[in-house]
Design an enzyme around this catalytic site. Structure first.
Site, PDB file in Angstrom:
ATOM      1  N   ASP A  89       0.839  -1.191   0.000  1.00 48.44           N
ATOM      2  CA  ASP A  89       0.000   0.000   0.000  1.00 48.44           C
ATOM      3  C   ASP A  89       0.882   1.252   0.000  1.00 48.44           C
ATOM      4  O   ASP A  89       1.820   1.357   0.790  1.00 48.44           O
ATOM      5  CB  ASP A  89      -0.885  -0.032   1.252  1.00 48.44           C
ATOM      6  CG  ASP A  89      -1.890   1.096   1.309  1.00 48.44           C
ATOM      7  OD1 ASP A  89      -2.322   1.569   0.245  1.00 48.44           O
ATOM      8  OD2 ASP A  89      -2.256   1.495   2.434  1.00 48.44           O
ATOM      9  N   SER A 221     -12.056   4.289   6.295  1.00 46.42           N
ATOM     10  CA  SER A 221     -12.528   4.208   7.685  1.00 46.42           C
ATOM     11  C   SER A 221     -13.397   5.421   8.017  1.00 46.42           C
ATOM     12  O   SER A 221     -13.076   6.544   7.657  1.00 46.42           O
ATOM     13  CB  SER A 221     -11.335   4.163   8.641  1.00 46.42           C
ATOM     14  OG  SER A 221     -10.543   3.023   8.423  1.00 46.42           O
ATOM     15  N   ASN A 240      -9.834   0.490   1.151  1.00 47.91           N
ATOM     16  CA  ASN A 240      -8.767   0.479   2.140  1.00 47.91           C
ATOM     17  C   ASN A 240      -9.320   0.910   3.492  1.00 47.91           C
ATOM     18  O   ASN A 240     -10.014   1.928   3.590  1.00 47.91           O
ATOM     19  CB  ASN A 240      -7.646   1.428   1.723  1.00 47.91           C
ATOM     20  CG  ASN A 240      -6.801   0.879   0.600  1.00 47.91           C
ATOM     21  OD1 ASN A 240      -7.208  -0.026  -0.127  1.00 47.91           O
ATOM     22  ND2 ASN A 240      -5.605   1.418   0.450  1.00 47.91           N
TER      23      ASN A 240
END
Length: 293
Positions: A89, A221, A240
């Site tokens: 990532d 998130s 992600n």
């Protein structure tokens, strides 16, 4: 990639995103910056019998070296009972991408979003050529979710965010040969201090102009269930997710410490296992949401 019985569950990013496309869902991509995170993510995926992406971000190198955690990630993916992609990532340099490929990562992300379009494209093309030697897949970023991938600071007020231009994305995808594109459409890394305003038309237009390339959502998130579902319907196939998973582990550890009586012994192993179990439950809830649950 090898398709022996031992490693059949270690799949490429392209392969796992094909599953997401067929089911019209998003696959969760969770950072595994330590052993507890890794166990939590693969454990959650196996319990739900869902494919998953385990990631390591270059900015987490100071937490644990890639050379140490990377081989463990690959071996755990091989032993999993569900398809697992091991992905780098936010790889910031080609040398670091090469290191991940040598370890056996099946997906790499080159992040040249802070560079000029021309330099980002040129380096992304090199990343694609590097990955082709091992059969790995490549994700790249066009636009910017903000300057703080680590999540530190007041990222909601970060003026470095640049929304992805779908027409530019078309040229970028066609010229580079990437397998997935991280698009900026209103999300941000880290903790949300205000409700994000997401532009799902960016995702829809990128998809329509690029022959439906899988779109990646960074800064996942803290987004509402409704916005997750809208993003997935628009064409997001990889989400992600790390900050709130990490926060769940921290909160659980804090509660465990509060629960101890003064005379009780305190063991680090108990704290880490408590955090691991809480992260696992948080990951399971996220994975259900990404499957439109």
């Amino acid at each position: 990639m090898s398709t022996t019985e031992e490693s059949i569950m270690l799949v490429t990013l392209k392969e796992v995103l094909k599953i997401a496309e067929e089911k019209k869902i998003a696959v969760g991509a969770f950072n595994a910056a330590n052993l507890e995170s890794l166990q939590a993510v693969i454990g959650a995926a196996e319990e739900l019998t869902m494919p998953v992406i385990i990631q390591f971000a270059q900015c987490h190198e100071s937490w644990v070296p890639l050379e140490l955690i990377g081989p463990i990630m690959v071996e755990e993916a091989k032993k999993a009972s569900v398809p697992v992609c091991v992905h780098l990532d936010h790889g910031e340099t080609l040398d670091y991408l090469e290191k991940a490929l040598e370890i056996g990562f099946t997906g790499i992300m080159y992040d040249g979003s802070v560079l000029s379009y021309e330099e980002n494209l040129e380096n992304t093309k090199k990343a694609v050529q590097m990955a082709a030697k091992t059969g790995a897949s490549v994700e790249a970023e066009l636009g910017s979710m903000g300057k703080r991938e680590s999540g530190a600071g007041d990222s909601d007020k970060d003026d470095t965010k640049i929304y992805t231009d779908p027409k530019q994305a078309k040229a970028f995808v066609e010229t580079s040969g990437i397998d997935a594109l991280a698009c900026s459409f209103g999300t941000t890394h880290g903790i949300y201090l205000t409700t994000p305003k997401l532009d799902f038309d960016v995702v829809k237009n990128v998809r329509s102009l690029t022959n439906d390339i899988p779109v990646v959502m960074h800064g996942g998130s803290g987004v509402s269930r409704e916005d997750y579902h809208a993003a997935i319907r628009a064409g997001v196939r990889k989400i992600n997710y790390f900050t709130y998973m990490d926060k769940a582990g921290g909160n659980a550890a804090a509660e465990y410490l509060k629960s101890l009586r003064e005379e009780e012994p305190l063991f680090f192993s108990s704290i880490s296992m408590t955090a691991r179990d809480a992260m696992k439950e948080n990951v399971k809830e996220a994975m259900k949401m990404f499957a439109l649950g």
